[in-house]
Scaffold this motif. Structure first.
Motif, mmCIF file in Angstrom:
data_model
loop_
_atom_site.group_PDB
_atom_site.id
_atom_site.type_symbol
_atom_site.label_atom_id
_atom_site.label_comp_id
_atom_site.label_asym_id
_atom_site.label_seq_id
_atom_site.Cartn_x
_atom_site.Cartn_y
_atom_site.Cartn_z
ATOM 1 N N ASN A 1 5.384 -0.893 11.963
ATOM 2 C CA ASN A 1 6.556 -1.671 11.787
ATOM 3 C C ASN A 1 6.957 -1.827 10.440
ATOM 4 O OD1 ASN A 1 8.714 -3.329 12.764
ATOM 5 N ND2 ASN A 1 7.480 -5.104 12.185
ATOM 6 N N ALA A 2 7.446 -0.207 9.792
ATOM 7 C CA ALA A 2 7.936 -0.308 8.678
ATOM 8 C C ALA A 2 9.136 -0.926 8.212
ATOM 9 C CB ALA A 2 8.146 1.118 8.492
ATOM 10 N N GLY A 3 9.190 -1.480 6.947
ATOM 11 C CA GLY A 3 10.721 -2.134 6.484
ATOM 12 C C GLY A 3 11.447 -1.118 5.942
ATOM 13 N N GLY A 4 11.244 -1.143 4.488
ATOM 14 C CA GLY A 4 12.110 -0.193 3.398
ATOM 15 C C GLY A 4 13.125 -1.358 2.953
ATOM 16 N N ASN A 5 14.397 -0.472 2.467
ATOM 17 C CA ASN A 5 15.320 -0.898 1.851
ATOM 18 C C ASN A 5 16.590 -1.708 2.288
ATOM 19 O OD1 ASN A 5 14.115 0.146 -0.535
ATOM 20 N ND2 ASN A 5 15.071 2.067 -0.352
ATOM 21 N N ARG A 6 16.652 -1.677 3.559
ATOM 22 C CA ARG A 6 17.788 -2.282 4.334
ATOM 23 C C ARG A 6 17.546 -3.418 5.301
ATOM 24 N NH1 ARG A 6 19.412 3.520 4.263
ATOM 25 N NH2 ARG A 6 20.548 3.781 2.468
ATOM 26 N N GLY B 1 17.310 -5.208 9.745
ATOM 27 C CA GLY B 1 15.896 -5.578 10.257
ATOM 28 C C GLY B 1 14.669 -4.655 10.046
ATOM 29 N N MET B 2 13.745 -4.746 10.705
ATOM 30 C CA MET B 2 12.532 -3.931 10.298
ATOM 31 C C MET B 2 12.576 -2.847 11.379
ATOM 32 S SD MET B 2 10.411 -5.499 8.039
ATOM 33 C CE MET B 2 8.635 -4.980 8.380
ATOM 34 N N ALA B 3 11.585 -2.061 11.549
ATOM 35 C CA ALA B 3 11.695 -0.763 12.492
ATOM 36 C C ALA B 3 11.647 -1.350 13.823
ATOM 37 C CB ALA B 3 10.471 0.031 12.272
ATOM 38 N N ARG B 4 11.021 -2.341 14.298
ATOM 39 C CA ARG B 4 10.969 -3.030 15.589
ATOM 40 C C ARG B 4 12.466 -3.025 16.066
ATOM 41 N NH1 ARG B 4 7.266 -5.706 17.525
ATOM 42 N NH2 ARG B 4 5.807 -5.592 15.665
ATOM 43 N N ASP B 5 13.522 -3.515 15.219
ATOM 44 C CA ASP B 5 14.646 -3.928 15.609
ATOM 45 C C ASP B 5 15.626 -2.750 15.704
ATOM 46 O OD1 ASP B 5 14.341 -6.794 14.949
ATOM 47 O OD2 ASP B 5 13.879 -6.217 13.142
ATOM 48 N N MET B 6 14.918 -1.668 15.683
ATOM 49 C CA MET B 6 15.929 -0.385 15.857
ATOM 50 C C MET B 6 15.336 0.371 17.246
ATOM 51 S SD MET B 6 15.801 1.034 11.795
ATOM 52 C CE MET B 6 16.197 -0.448 10.624
ATOM 53 N N VAL B 7 14.398 -0.259 17.769
ATOM 54 C CA VAL B 7 13.869 0.401 18.936
ATOM 55 C C VAL B 7 14.343 -0.303 20.213
ATOM 56 C CG1 VAL B 7 11.729 1.150 20.167
ATOM 57 C CG2 VAL B 7 11.717 1.103 17.716
ATOM 58 N N ALA C 1 3.661 -7.293 4.063
ATOM 59 C CA ALA C 1 5.051 -7.553 4.443
ATOM 60 C C ALA C 1 5.638 -6.362 5.179
ATOM 61 C CB ALA C 1 5.841 -8.074 3.236
ATOM 62 N N GLU C 2 5.129 -5.285 4.743
ATOM 63 C CA GLU C 2 5.652 -3.802 5.357
ATOM 64 C C GLU C 2 4.699 -2.524 5.705
ATOM 65 O OE1 GLU C 2 9.238 -2.545 3.606
ATOM 66 O OE2 GLU C 2 8.279 -2.770 1.591
ATOM 67 N N HIS C 3 3.579 -2.774 5.013
ATOM 68 C CA HIS C 3 2.737 -1.669 4.924
ATOM 69 C C HIS C 3 1.410 -1.582 5.890
ATOM 70 C CE1 HIS C 3 3.774 -1.020 0.394
ATOM 71 N NE2 HIS C 3 4.763 -0.406 1.099
ATOM 72 N N GLY C 4 1.330 -2.746 6.671
ATOM 73 C CA GLY C 4 0.329 -2.720 7.850
ATOM 74 C C GLY C 4 -1.005 -3.302 7.074
ATOM 75 N N ILE C 5 -1.896 -3.182 7.973
ATOM 76 C CA ILE C 5 -3.273 -3.893 7.568
ATOM 77 C C ILE C 5 -4.312 -2.757 7.454
ATOM 78 C CG2 ILE C 5 -5.129 -5.266 7.985
ATOM 79 C CD1 ILE C 5 -2.804 -6.911 7.576
ATOM 80 N N GLY C 6 -4.434 -1.870 8.275
ATOM 81 C CA GLY C 6 -5.369 -0.722 8.237
ATOM 82 C C GLY C 6 -6.902 -1.192 7.923
ATOM 83 N N THR C 7 -7.522 -0.699 7.063
ATOM 84 C CA THR C 7 -8.892 -0.999 6.679
ATOM 85 C C THR C 7 -8.759 -2.121 5.275
ATOM 86 O OG1 THR C 7 -9.224 1.176 5.386
ATOM 87 C CG2 THR C 7 -9.909 0.727 7.540
ATOM 88 N N LEU C 8 -7.691 -1.453 4.469
ATOM 89 C CA LEU C 8 -7.767 -2.261 3.090
ATOM 90 C C LEU C 8 -7.602 -3.962 3.178
ATOM 91 C CD1 LEU C 8 -6.034 0.323 0.839
ATOM 92 C CD2 LEU C 8 -8.465 -0.123 0.922
ATOM 93 N N LYS C 9 -6.682 -3.927 4.282
ATOM 94 C CA LYS C 9 -6.390 -5.640 4.252
ATOM 95 C C LYS C 9 -7.053 -6.088 5.217
ATOM 96 C CE LYS C 9 -1.813 -4.769 2.055
ATOM 97 N NZ LYS C 9 -0.436 -5.128 1.951
ATOM 98 N N ARG C 10 -7.806 -5.407 6.050
ATOM 99 C CA ARG C 10 -8.626 -6.335 7.174
ATOM 100 C C ARG C 10 -9.260 -7.551 6.640
ATOM 101 N NH1 ARG C 10 -13.402 -3.820 10.628
ATOM 102 N NH2 ARG C 10 -13.201 -5.053 12.676
ATOM 103 N N ARG C 11 -9.864 -7.575 5.836
ATOM 104 C CA ARG C 11 -10.570 -8.798 5.322
ATOM 105 C C ARG C 11 -10.041 -9.898 4.858
ATOM 106 N NH1 ARG C 11 -12.744 -7.696 -1.122
ATOM 107 N NH2 ARG C 11 -13.585 -9.628 -0.592
ATOM 108 N N TRP C 12 -8.686 -9.542 4.504
ATOM 109 C CA TRP C 12 -7.618 -10.614 4.218
ATOM 110 C C TRP C 12 -6.817 -11.230 5.199
ATOM 111 C CZ3 TRP C 12 -9.297 -12.103 -0.193
ATOM 112 C CH2 TRP C 12 -10.127 -11.488 -1.117
ATOM 113 N N LEU C 13 -6.860 -10.632 6.589
ATOM 114 C CA LEU C 13 -6.003 -10.836 7.568
ATOM 115 C C LEU C 13 -5.754 -12.502 7.916
ATOM 116 C CD1 LEU C 13 -4.174 -9.773 9.776
ATOM 117 C CD2 LEU C 13 -6.106 -9.880 11.286
ATOM 118 N N ALA C 14 -7.111 -13.085 7.591
ATOM 119 C CA ALA C 14 -7.148 -14.573 7.984
ATOM 120 C C ALA C 14 -6.358 -15.443 6.951
ATOM 121 C CB ALA C 14 -8.703 -15.122 7.940
#
Length: 478
Positions: free
Chosen positions: A154-159, A164-170, A435-448
């Motif tokens: 759900n990428a964001g970017g500059n606009r 809106g976010m990527a989901r708003d364009m689908v 905010a726009e980069h996802g969770i993956g593995t790097l942020k999984r421990r911080w999801l809560a």
């Protein structure tokens, strides 16, 4: 060809080769280097194998085989992700969408584009422009990131402030489920309330619930004009006044509102080669003391009337200077100026040359809390980690702050300590760790820190229902 693989996975590999052909399956040491890593900085992996199906049917075959044999699958697009979501481990198969490339249809009446998931974002943008439309999704990796990956995170970017976010364009999409079932819903209608809107299960779930193979994107009118201005602000209260003035004065033409704190501004304009200070000649923009500006703001507006848009934008800007809302501002007079202004904001892409191995963060916060957060975060980092620098910038109009930190003279960056500070304050302010980069593995421990126990439990319920064998991107997100 190297054939070393675990005995338990060998039947799956043999079945993949038989169904997809040997040229579409790479085993162990033959897996290309590019499929061993993403942009997360974690380090390369050694996948069990890599498959590159030619179409949706091939993706379905690959998942059916892996599901039958209990072999995990990690989908890969352009591999530009920053959180480790596309990295496949030693007992996992990387499934690359690099062959699912192309624009299948542009429907001018519906203002939609049907595109294969492996298509680079820049290709999508150019195809839309050639057809007389505009694809507003835009980010720095546009030349190599894949549209399917953009949706999976759900990428964001500059606009985002305007489109809106990527989901708003689908409008619709096609995805393959864990067992190889193809779920096709290539909807072109903006209004379609016939039951659950299933596309949102796959957008932002990082390939943990299914693999996106085709997408129907909304297209927008091509802008007839672009106006860009850089503002200097005395303090964050001025930034908030300017944001309100931009929303009210520019209305739907407002397409970007980017804020840079003084620490970021100093690094970008004084230390990054080739970046020009738009306020050259204004001594306050060169200061680091109490007389310096408190923030810098880039405002972009995309208009539909080339003859009138620029004069209106100029009049709006002059009004802000005349009534004292802002102390200084410069407006672009050419495409070169636009690139120069955006060059300051995009200078972060070059920070790795000055701060090799730096830590980068992508958080979301209530807009009113951002400056207080930045001050407290910077103070905590410098107090707890002597010599550690931190700079702040971001898409403030849509609640997104980026942070870059670097401690010199240490063998490794203090990742855990900085994350404790950054994400601890995020939780305190009721923000989000991504905010726009996802969770993956790097942020999984911080999801809560950003989601409640009830929300995480529901995510796990969905995962268990749609992927009971846990073969789709296991260990990611939740």
């Amino acid at each position: 060809m190297t054939t070393s693989t675990s005995d338990s996975a060998l039947p799956a590999i043999q079945a993949l080769q038989a169904e997809l052909g040997p040229g579409a399956v790479f085993i162990a040491a033959d897996v290309p280097a590019r499929n061993r890593n993403d942009y997360s900085g974690i380090g390369p992996t050694a996948p069990l194998a890599m498959v590159r199906p030619a179409d949706t049917a091939g993706v379905a075959v690959a998942l059916r085989i892996c599901h039958t044999h209990g072999v995990a699958v990690v989908p890969q697009g352009g591999l530009t992700g920053l959180c480790g979501g596309g990295r496949a481990g030693a007992h996992e198969v990387a499934l690359s969408l690099e062959r699912l490339v192309g624009i299948q249809e542009i429907d001018t009446a519906s203002a939609t584009m049907t595109v294969l998931a492996g298509t680079p974002l820049e290709v999508v943008q150019k195809a839309a422009a050639e057809a007389g439309f505009f694809c507003p999704l835009d980010l720095g990796a546009r030349g190599s990131c894949a549209i399917g990956g953009n949706l999976s995170t759900n990428a964001g970017g500059n606009r985002v402030i305007r489109y809106g976010m990527a989901r708003d364009m689908v409008l619709g999409l096609e995805a393959v489920l864990a067992d190889g079932t193809v779920m096709t819903s290539l909807n072109k209608m903006i209004k379609n309330n016939a039951g659950f809107d299933l596309k949102h299960l796959f957008i932002g779930s990082e390939g943990t619930l299914g693999i996106i193979t085709r997408i129907v994107l909304r297209l927008f009118p091509k802008p007839a004009s672009t106006m860009v201005a850089m503002f200097a602000a005395d303090d964050y209260a001025t930034v908030l006044k300017l944001l309100s003035a931009a929303r009210n004065g520019l209305g739907p033409t407002l397409s970007a509102f980017e804020v840079m704190w003084p620490d970021y501004w100093a690094m970008a304009t004084r230390r990054v080669r080739g970046v020009r200070n738009p306020f050259a000649g204004d001594p306050r923009s060169e200061k680091d003391d109490a007389d310096a500006y408190g923030a810098y703001v880039l405002v972009e507006a995309l208009g539909t009337d080339a003859a009138q848009d620029a004069p209106r934008f100029q009049a709006w800007l002059e009004g802000l200077l005349e009534d004292g809302t802002v102390p200084n501002a410069v407006v672009s007079q050419s495409l070169a100026d636009e690139k120069a202004f955006w060059g300051v904001r995009d200078a972060c892409a070059e920070f790795h040359q000055l701060w090799p191995g730096h830590l980068a963060f992508d958080i979301g916060l209530p807009v009113t809390a951002m400056d207080d957060y930045a001050r407290r975060c910077k103070a905590a980092i410098t107090a707890q980690l002597p010599g550690c620098e931190a700079v702040f910038y971001g898409h403030i109009g849509d609640g997104n702050v980026h942070i870059v930190t670097y401690q010199s003279g240490v063998p490794a960056q203090p990742k855990d300590a900085v994350e404790e500070i950054v994400y601890g304050l995020v939780r305190e302010y009721g923000g989000t760790v991504s905010a726009e980069h996802g969770i993956g593995t790097l942020k999984r421990r911080w999801l809560a820190h950003a989601r409640s126990p009830e929300q995480i439990a529901l995510m796990r319920t969905l995962k268990a229902a749609m992927d009971p064998k846990n073969i789709l991107n296991p260990g990611k997100v939740i």
